[in-house]
Design an enzyme around this catalytic site. Structure first.
Site, PDB file in Angstrom:
ATOM      1  N   HIS A 194      -4.074  -2.651  -2.490  1.00  0.00           N
ATOM      2  CA  HIS A 194      -3.571  -2.350  -4.075  1.00  0.00           C
ATOM      3  C   HIS A 194      -3.067  -1.098  -4.017  1.00  0.00           C
ATOM      4  O   HIS A 194      -3.536  -0.112  -3.414  1.00  0.00           O
ATOM      5  CB  HIS A 194      -4.825  -2.516  -4.840  1.00  0.00           C
ATOM      6  CG  HIS A 194      -5.629  -3.752  -4.743  1.00  0.00           C
ATOM      7  ND1 HIS A 194      -6.723  -3.992  -3.840  1.00  0.00           N
ATOM      8  CD2 HIS A 194      -5.437  -5.114  -5.321  1.00  0.00           C
ATOM      9  CE1 HIS A 194      -7.207  -5.278  -4.256  1.00  0.00           C
ATOM     10  NE2 HIS A 194      -6.288  -5.846  -4.933  1.00  0.00           N
ATOM     11  N   ASP A 208      -8.298  -3.914   2.539  1.00  0.00           N
ATOM     12  CA  ASP A 208      -8.332  -5.527   2.034  1.00  0.00           C
ATOM     13  C   ASP A 208      -7.108  -6.029   2.087  1.00  0.00           C
ATOM     14  O   ASP A 208      -6.820  -7.175   1.540  1.00  0.00           O
ATOM     15  CB  ASP A 208      -8.588  -5.169   0.506  1.00  0.00           C
ATOM     16  CG  ASP A 208      -8.090  -3.924  -0.024  1.00  0.00           C
ATOM     17  OD1 ASP A 208      -7.402  -3.063   0.521  1.00  0.00           O
ATOM     18  OD2 ASP A 208      -8.254  -3.674  -1.172  1.00  0.00           O
ATOM     19  N   ASP A 230      -4.360   0.797   1.412  1.00  0.00           N
ATOM     20  CA  ASP A 230      -5.154  -0.186   0.689  1.00  0.00           C
ATOM     21  C   ASP A 230      -4.022  -1.279   0.206  1.00  0.00           C
ATOM     22  O   ASP A 230      -2.811  -0.812  -0.082  1.00  0.00           O
ATOM     23  CB  ASP A 230      -5.810   0.421  -0.553  1.00  0.00           C
ATOM     24  CG  ASP A 230      -6.802  -0.292  -1.127  1.00  0.00           C
ATOM     25  OD1 ASP A 230      -7.861  -0.492  -0.864  1.00  0.00           O
ATOM     26  OD2 ASP A 230      -6.626  -1.273  -1.839  1.00  0.00           O
ATOM     27  N   HIS A 287      -7.941   4.139  -7.651  1.00  0.00           N
ATOM     28  CA  HIS A 287      -7.366   3.589  -8.879  1.00  0.00           C
ATOM     29  C   HIS A 287      -7.684   4.536 -10.407  1.00  0.00           C
ATOM     30  O   HIS A 287      -6.954   4.481 -11.343  1.00  0.00           O
ATOM     31  CB  HIS A 287      -7.862   2.451  -9.411  1.00  0.00           C
ATOM     32  CG  HIS A 287      -7.221   1.311  -8.455  1.00  0.00           C
ATOM     33  ND1 HIS A 287      -5.913   1.041  -8.213  1.00  0.00           N
ATOM     34  CD2 HIS A 287      -7.883   0.334  -7.738  1.00  0.00           C
ATOM     35  CE1 HIS A 287      -5.957  -0.036  -7.350  1.00  0.00           C
ATOM     36  NE2 HIS A 287      -6.943  -0.303  -7.008  1.00  0.00           N
TER      37      HIS A 287
END
Length: 317
Positions: free
Chosen positions: A174, A255, A172, A135
């Site tokens: 996200h 995740d 991931d 991120h």
């Protein structure tokens, strides 16, 4: 690491560092040191006689390939006394006494792993490090991430090893907004991501294409194994194959697992094993088997243990 017969294979190298346990954003924070310890313990138990290598520190010049001086100064030069309250860089991203050293080692692991696989010492590497990275943008630490570890590794591969086709695969749950933003105008790096949407950080739409080097596959909550595998089999893996990467980098976030508390993609460890096996096959075809994987998210410890072992076993082949 040694095999059962005592021989050292050249197939996988493992990197970590105890300093990565020293980044402590607080007992109630999802991105806690216990995550990394769970991964290290699970892999150490599953892989016969694993040989963990200490990750070196990344240099400031290596970090500056993707991050500006203001961010480097904020993370590296801010003094937080031992036991003092952590400094919030954003509501989710905290800087404590051990955070700078952890971030340097996490980024350094990816650089060392790239150098190793490019020297054909091992063909593949896994970096069990934290804080995660995907991120973080060129200018901003965010989403639990201080520096963008995978982007630093990709930039090192392009600049130090003069590669023209580096692929970053991000599974991931996200979207890796930072990685995409850093490379969206650089045709040397292809970024491919599957991620739950809508979900933090509210990016990663199919219309985001960079200069033709970005491919996003948003997935709805509850997609499950069949939908996840179909997305990769029908869209993302063929695009990766067509890119013919000279090196494959993986943002390995676990995740998306059905036990994870921060998302609802409903995957299991076998999905990560399947995708990793497919990625290794593409790396064998185009990149002399070279794969560097770096730990990203994953916030349920049981899911992390199970998924990281499946991923590493698939890297081992």
């Amino acid at each position: 690491m040694k095999t059962r017969d005592g021989q050292r294979p050249d197939r996988l190298r493992l990197y970590t560092h105890r300093a990565c346990l020293g980044h402590d954003p607080g007992a109630s924070h999802p991105e806690r040191p216990a995550r990394l310890q769970a991964v290290i313990d699970a892999i150490s138990a599953a892989v016969p006689d694993p040989d963990w290598l200490d990750a070196p520190r990344a240099s400031r010049s290596q970090l500056s390939r993707v991050h500006d001086d203001a961010l480097l100064a904020r993370v590296l030069d801010t003094e937080v006394a031992p036991g003092a309250t952590s400094l919030a860089l954003d509501p989710d991203t905290l800087l404590g006494h051990g955070s700078a050293e952890a971030a340097l080692r996490a980024a350094g692991a990816g650089i060392a792993a790239v150098d190793a696989v490019m020297s054909n010492a091992p063909r593949r590497a896994f970096c069990a490090v934290r804080p995660p990275g995907h991120h973080a943008t060129a200018t901003t630490a965010m989403g639990f991430c201080l520096f963008n570890n995978i982007a630093i590794a990709a930039a090192h591969a392009c600049d130090a090893h003069r590669l023209q086709r580096v692929a970053v695969v991000d599974f991931d749950v996200h979207h890796g907004n930072g990685t995409q933003a850093i490379f969206q105008a650089d045709p040397r790096v292809m970024y491919l991501s599957s991620h739950q949407s809508p979900l933090y950080p509210a990016s990663g739409g199919v219309e985001e294409r960079g200069v033709g080097n970005v491919l996003n596959q948003p997935l709805a909550a509850g997609t499950g194994s069949d939908g996840f595998r179909s997305a990769w089999r029908e869209r993302l893996l063929p695009a990766l194959q067509g890119f013919r990467p000279q090196l494959l980098l993986v943002s390995a976030g676990f995740d998306g697992h059905r036990l994870d508390p921060l998302a609802q993609l409903e995957l299991d460890a076998d999905d990560y094993r399947w995708l990793t096996t497919e990625l290794v096959a593409i790396a064998e075809r185009h990149a002399q088997g070279r794969v560097v994987s770096m730990l990203e998210g994953g916030y349920d410890l049981d899911a992390l243990r199970e998924s990281s072992v499946a991923h590493v076993e698939a890297l081992l082949g």
